[in-house]
Design a protein around this motif. Sequence first.
Motif, PDB file in Angstrom:
ATOM      1  N   LEU A 172       4.578  14.654   2.698  1.00  0.00           N
ATOM      2  CA  LEU A 172       3.886  13.404   2.337  1.00  0.00           C
ATOM      3  C   LEU A 172       4.870  12.240   2.242  1.00  0.00           C
ATOM      4  O   LEU A 172       4.579  11.129   2.700  1.00  0.00           O
ATOM      5  CB  LEU A 172       3.140  13.583   1.019  1.00  0.00           C
ATOM      6  CG  LEU A 172       1.926  14.514   1.051  1.00  0.00           C
ATOM      7  CD1 LEU A 172       1.352  14.716  -0.343  1.00  0.00           C
ATOM      8  CD2 LEU A 172       0.861  13.965   1.987  1.00  0.00           C
ATOM      9  N   LYS A 200       2.699   7.431  -6.618  1.00  0.00           N
ATOM     10  CA  LYS A 200       1.952   8.648  -6.970  1.00  0.00           C
ATOM     11  C   LYS A 200       2.765   9.903  -6.646  1.00  0.00           C
ATOM     12  O   LYS A 200       2.805  10.852  -7.432  1.00  0.00           O
ATOM     13  CB  LYS A 200       0.619   8.676  -6.216  1.00  0.00           C
ATOM     14  CG  LYS A 200      -0.323   7.530  -6.563  1.00  0.00           C
ATOM     15  CD  LYS A 200      -1.581   7.581  -5.706  1.00  0.00           C
ATOM     16  CE  LYS A 200      -2.501   6.403  -5.985  1.00  0.00           C
ATOM     17  NZ  LYS A 200      -3.702   6.413  -5.112  1.00  0.00           N
ATOM     18  N   GLN A 249       0.827  -1.207   0.000  1.00  0.00           N
ATOM     19  CA  GLN A 249       0.000   0.000   0.000  1.00  0.00           C
ATOM     20  C   GLN A 249       0.861   1.257   0.000  1.00  0.00           C
ATOM     21  O   GLN A 249       0.591   2.223  -0.741  1.00  0.00           O
ATOM     22  CB  GLN A 249      -0.924  -0.007   1.232  1.00  0.00           C
ATOM     23  CG  GLN A 249      -1.888   1.165   1.308  1.00  0.00           C
ATOM     24  CD  GLN A 249      -2.884   1.187   0.161  1.00  0.00           C
ATOM     25  OE1 GLN A 249      -3.317   0.137  -0.297  1.00  0.00           O
ATOM     26  NE2 GLN A 249      -3.268   2.366  -0.295  1.00  0.00           N
ATOM     27  N   ILE A 250       1.916   1.249   0.807  1.00  0.00           N
ATOM     28  CA  ILE A 250       2.827   2.395   0.849  1.00  0.00           C
ATOM     29  C   ILE A 250       3.534   2.567  -0.489  1.00  0.00           C
ATOM     30  O   ILE A 250       3.730   3.699  -0.960  1.00  0.00           O
ATOM     31  CB  ILE A 250       3.851   2.210   1.991  1.00  0.00           C
ATOM     32  CG1 ILE A 250       3.144   2.326   3.348  1.00  0.00           C
ATOM     33  CG2 ILE A 250       4.971   3.238   1.892  1.00  0.00           C
ATOM     34  CD1 ILE A 250       4.028   2.004   4.531  1.00  0.00           C
ATOM     35  N   GLU A 278       1.347   4.451  -2.824  1.00  0.00           N
ATOM     36  CA  GLU A 278       1.292   5.869  -2.491  1.00  0.00           C
ATOM     37  C   GLU A 278       2.575   6.580  -2.918  1.00  0.00           C
ATOM     38  O   GLU A 278       2.547   7.710  -3.424  1.00  0.00           O
ATOM     39  CB  GLU A 278       1.069   6.054  -0.984  1.00  0.00           C
ATOM     40  CG  GLU A 278      -0.279   5.555  -0.482  1.00  0.00           C
ATOM     41  CD  GLU A 278      -1.439   6.318  -1.108  1.00  0.00           C
ATOM     42  OE1 GLU A 278      -1.300   7.532  -1.358  1.00  0.00           O
ATOM     43  OE2 GLU A 278      -2.496   5.693  -1.354  1.00  0.00           O
ATOM     44  N   GLN A 314       5.168   8.729   4.710  1.00  0.00           N
ATOM     45  CA  GLN A 314       5.290   7.357   4.240  1.00  0.00           C
ATOM     46  C   GLN A 314       6.531   6.685   4.830  1.00  0.00           C
ATOM     47  O   GLN A 314       6.521   5.492   5.142  1.00  0.00           O
ATOM     48  CB  GLN A 314       5.355   7.326   2.704  1.00  0.00           C
ATOM     49  CG  GLN A 314       4.132   7.899   1.997  1.00  0.00           C
ATOM     50  CD  GLN A 314       2.849   7.178   2.384  1.00  0.00           C
ATOM     51  OE1 GLN A 314       2.828   5.966   2.579  1.00  0.00           O
ATOM     52  NE2 GLN A 314       1.767   7.942   2.488  1.00  0.00           N
TER      53      GLN A 314
END
Length: 266
Positions: A177, A148, A141-142, A145, A181
């Motif tokens: 951001l 992106k 999942q990380i 992210e 993460q």
Amino acid sequence: MMKKINNNNGGKMEGFDWEMRPGGMLVQKRNLDSDKISSNPIPTIKVSVKFGSYYHDIQINSHSSFGELKKMLAETTGLHPQDQKLIFRDKERDSKAFLDVSGVRDGSKIVLVQDMISQEKRFLESRRNSNMEKAMKAVEQITMEVDKLVAQVTAMESVICEGRRVAEKELLTLTELLMSQLIKLDGIVADGGVKLKRKTQVIRIQKYLENLDRLKAQNAMTLKHGGGHVGLIVSQQQRPLLVQQQRERRTISAGQINLTSKWEKF
């Protein structure tokens, strides 16, 4: 282990195939094909298994192993085969050992004991696998992210390298951001392949944080000069003029020296 034994009685050679069974017993090797066509099928026996205060009567093939018996007991007791200990004649029997070779006959009594150590190990292993699965999903999942955010960093890098300026707030937001993460990855406990994937993402994020620091400095220089690309063009246009001015100064200085020299000779 197989051994060929020859019998020379009466001048006749008769061979048999032998095998070593669990427990060190040497017995004649079973011929599975002959068992199938034999008129006398392999007998089924009934054994009585004591578990706690209950007895379980199990119908089983006499040539079966204790491991196969454990599987049948799992259906009636709900106890996992790996959590079972089977005691026959005051001795724990290995799952690979055969019933008939160990002396189990029709009507034999066997004691079933719950293996608490094995059950605890299996529970810990199951929980570990579950945690590793959760860790893997979290890293994946990380990674999505980060993909992106990396795309946004690449887009801003293209803009700044062209000499255009971007809002400093956007660069700061991207930095925050990516840092968030990185903190999430730091909180994931993992081993093996999951740990390696986590480390890969940590290195990746650190690389783009360094890129952002460089872009911030470059973006600030663009703001200071009113646009780095334009400033570069002006500098290139002014450079020939400066070179020409320096040459004229050197020529004037040389002319003055020559004039003075001629005047002294006169």
